[in-house]
Write an enzyme that holds these catalytic residues in place. Structure first.
Site, PDB file in Angstrom:
ATOM      1  N   LYS A  14     124.709   4.458 143.755  1.00  0.00           N
ATOM      2  CA  LYS A  14     124.191   5.770 143.354  1.00  0.00           C
ATOM      3  C   LYS A  14     123.913   6.647 144.565  1.00  0.00           C
ATOM      4  O   LYS A  14     124.020   7.866 144.477  1.00  0.00           O
ATOM      5  CB  LYS A  14     122.949   5.632 142.465  1.00  0.00           C
ATOM      6  CG  LYS A  14     123.301   5.048 141.098  1.00  0.00           C
ATOM      7  CD  LYS A  14     122.380   5.483 139.972  1.00  0.00           C
ATOM      8  CE  LYS A  14     122.953   5.003 138.638  1.00  0.00           C
ATOM      9  NZ  LYS A  14     122.089   5.207 137.491  1.00  0.00           N
ATOM     10  N   LYS A  17     133.339  -0.199 135.885  1.00  0.00           N
ATOM     11  CA  LYS A  17     132.669  -0.337 134.586  1.00  0.00           C
ATOM     12  C   LYS A  17     132.694   0.991 133.812  1.00  0.00           C
ATOM     13  O   LYS A  17     132.729   2.060 134.421  1.00  0.00           O
ATOM     14  CB  LYS A  17     131.243  -0.863 134.751  1.00  0.00           C
ATOM     15  CG  LYS A  17     130.215   0.167 135.096  1.00  0.00           C
ATOM     16  CD  LYS A  17     128.789  -0.301 134.757  1.00  0.00           C
ATOM     17  CE  LYS A  17     127.836   0.876 134.905  1.00  0.00           C
ATOM     18  NZ  LYS A  17     126.573   0.775 134.276  1.00  0.00           N
ATOM     19  N   LYS A  76     128.672   6.216 131.403  1.00  0.00           N
ATOM     20  CA  LYS A  76     128.502   7.489 130.708  1.00  0.00           C
ATOM     21  C   LYS A  76     128.488   8.660 131.670  1.00  0.00           C
ATOM     22  O   LYS A  76     128.671   9.792 131.273  1.00  0.00           O
ATOM     23  CB  LYS A  76     127.251   7.470 129.837  1.00  0.00           C
ATOM     24  CG  LYS A  76     125.946   7.148 130.551  1.00  0.00           C
ATOM     25  CD  LYS A  76     124.800   7.352 129.585  1.00  0.00           C
ATOM     26  CE  LYS A  76     123.848   6.193 129.474  1.00  0.00           C
ATOM     27  NZ  LYS A  76     123.003   5.956 130.644  1.00  0.00           N
TER      28      LYS A  76
HETATM   29  P1  ATP Z   1     125.366   5.080 133.948  1.00  0.00           P
HETATM   30  O1  ATP Z   1     126.610   4.530 133.295  1.00  0.00           O
HETATM   31  O2  ATP Z   1     125.145   6.536 133.682  1.00  0.00           O
HETATM   32  O3  ATP Z   1     125.203   4.679 135.376  1.00  0.00           O
HETATM   33  P2  ATP Z   1     124.213   3.002 132.503  1.00  0.00           P
HETATM   34  O4  ATP Z   1     124.917   3.204 131.221  1.00  0.00           O
HETATM   35  O5  ATP Z   1     124.620   1.931 133.420  1.00  0.00           O
HETATM   36  O6  ATP Z   1     124.152   4.397 133.219  1.00  0.00           O
HETATM   37  P3  ATP Z   1     121.762   2.543 131.033  1.00  0.00           P
HETATM   38  O7  ATP Z   1     121.998   3.584 130.017  1.00  0.00           O
HETATM   39  O8  ATP Z   1     120.355   2.485 131.461  1.00  0.00           O
HETATM   40  O9  ATP Z   1     122.661   2.760 132.324  1.00  0.00           O
HETATM   41  O10 ATP Z   1     122.227   1.136 130.481  1.00  0.00           O
HETATM   42  C1  ATP Z   1     121.703   0.601 129.310  1.00  0.00           C
HETATM   43  C2  ATP Z   1     122.229  -0.784 129.104  1.00  0.00           C
HETATM   44  O11 ATP Z   1     123.648  -0.794 128.943  1.00  0.00           O
HETATM   45  C3  ATP Z   1     121.949  -1.730 130.272  1.00  0.00           C
HETATM   46  O12 ATP Z   1     121.476  -2.971 129.764  1.00  0.00           O
HETATM   47  C4  ATP Z   1     123.277  -1.900 130.939  1.00  0.00           C
HETATM   48  O13 ATP Z   1     123.380  -3.162 131.558  1.00  0.00           O
HETATM   49  C5  ATP Z   1     124.234  -1.786 129.783  1.00  0.00           C
HETATM   50  N1  ATP Z   1     125.550  -1.314 130.215  1.00  0.00           N
HETATM   51  C6  ATP Z   1     125.820  -0.163 130.874  1.00  0.00           C
HETATM   52  N2  ATP Z   1     127.149  -0.028 131.108  1.00  0.00           N
HETATM   53  C7  ATP Z   1     127.740  -1.127 130.577  1.00  0.00           C
HETATM   54  C8  ATP Z   1     129.101  -1.580 130.481  1.00  0.00           C
HETATM   55  N3  ATP Z   1     130.101  -0.876 130.964  1.00  0.00           N
HETATM   56  N4  ATP Z   1     129.346  -2.765 129.864  1.00  0.00           N
HETATM   57  C9  ATP Z   1     128.326  -3.491 129.346  1.00  0.00           C
HETATM   58  N5  ATP Z   1     127.032  -3.131 129.404  1.00  0.00           N
HETATM   59  C10 ATP Z   1     126.721  -1.970 130.001  1.00  0.00           C
END
Ligand code: ATP
Ligand code: LTN
Length: 337
Positions: free
Chosen positions: A117, A199, A202
């Protein structure tokens, strides 16, 4: 809802930093839904984590409420679970400060999410971004959670929370429960549809990289048809086929079929048929979620009653634990009243 102390406790959080993707759903929220009948669960929309990167205040407010609605749309029952907004329970911030004093600079410097980040937001490497994992540890330890359902990417943060809990306990006796991660075997890491070695995120600038839970069926089908695969035209799960592996994982979670069943189903067929089947399965998986969420969002009073009531419950649990913690570190007890 009466809060009981008997069942084991689960805590998890999700950031209102954008619209929720199928990665968040498969990596975390499906487990939350499965756990709600077995554990005492707290599910938190972590708006304080979200401001570690710049947010538009109006959008953040909207996203926070729509995320709460979406969690209900995904099947989480606010009568069974404590579902609330992090900034409504100030004890998270208070414990976070205390835990800062039990966390080492070197530990935080090693966090890969911080490194990623700070590259992505090079113009705003603020102290909150560095300290993010300590607030996350506070979220979990404040309620003495036994299990924390998360995606693979949060494993390192959970390991840090465990280390902080152990270090504190070594100084002050058994105060914190040392939490265990709960990561799904299939779906713990959903990859980008456009760059399957990254990965699904969003915050990706390319909307074709992710499926949002509220995407319309036509958009979902279009994104899957464009998904990056390879030139082999074989639906097989193997090293080096990250695009196909990812689509197989998604299809497996959406249909409940195993990887070998999927290989049999598409033996001798090309990627066109396969991508259509994956798209259709995801459309069907997401349809009821979208419909229910739209219903909840129409009823703002209901949503407000959910987060108000649940924040009061969370705050009561948090305060009980924090009173013990303040005493352990040597603070003078607050005068009552
Ligand atoms: P960003 O993608 O904006 O960096 P994020 O989606 O990683 O944010 P959160 O919204 O806080 O962050 O994640 C919520 C949950 O979703 C967490 O438990 C995270 O581990 C899970 N998660 C996020 N991305 C993935 C993915 N690509 N595959 C599986 N689990 C995910
Ligand atoms: N850091 C997590 C979100 C999060 C969380 C938590 C997850 C904040 N606090 C407590 C589990 C438990 C993320 O970005 N995915």
């Amino acid at each position: 809802m009466e809060v009981t102390e008997k069942r084991q406790r689960v805590f998890s959080g999700i950031q209102p930093s954008g619209n929720i993707t199928m990665g968040n759903y498969m990596g975390a929220i499906t487990n939350w839904v499965a756990m709600q009948d077995l554990y005492d669960c707290l599910f938190c929309v972590v708006d304080m984590h979200a401001i570690t990167v710049r947010q538009d205040p109006k959008k953040l407010r909207e996203q926070t409420l729509s995320l709460l609605a979406l969690l209900i749309g995904c099947g989480l029952d606010p009568e069974k679970n404590i579902m609330y907004i992090q900034s409504h329970v100030p004890q998270h911030a208070e414990l976070s400060w205390i835990l800062n004093c039990y966390t080492m600079y070197g530990e935080l410097s090693r966090m890969t999410q911080f490194k990623d980040k700070s590259q992505k937001h090079a113009d705003n490497i603020n102290a909150g971004l560095f300290d993010y994992p300590v607030l996350m540890a506070a979220d979990i330890l404040l309620y003495n959670a036994d299990y924390v359902p998360i995606g693979e990417d949060q494993k390192q943060h959970l390991e840090l929370a465990r280390n902080i809990a152990q270090r504190f306990n070594n100084h002050h006796g058994e105060v914190f429960t040392v939490p265990e991660p709960y990561i799904p075997k299939v779906g713990g890491r959903i990859m980008s549809l456009a760059e399957p070695d990254k990965k699904m995120s969003k915050s990706d600038t390319n909307p074709n990289a992710y499926i949002l839970l509220l995407d319309k069926p036509d958009d979902i089908m279009r994104k899957f048809k464009r998904a990056v695969t390879d030139s082999e035209a074989k639906v097989e799960y193997r090293e080096g086929k990250s695009g196909v592996n990812n689509l197989m994982t998604i299809y497996s979670v959406a249909t409940g079929k195993s990887i070998s069943e999927i290989e049999n189903e598409f033996a001798g067929k090309g990627y066109g048929d396969f991508k259509t089947a994956v798209g259709e399965a995801v459309v069907e998986m997401l349809r009821p979620i979208r419909e229910k969420t739209e219903d909840v969002l129409k009823n703002k009073d209901y949503l407000e009653s959910v987060y108000a009531k649940n924040a009061a419950l969370a705050s009561r649990l948090a305060e009980r634990n924090l009173e013990k913690i303040r005493k352990k570190v040597g603070f003078v007890a607050k005068p009552r009243g």
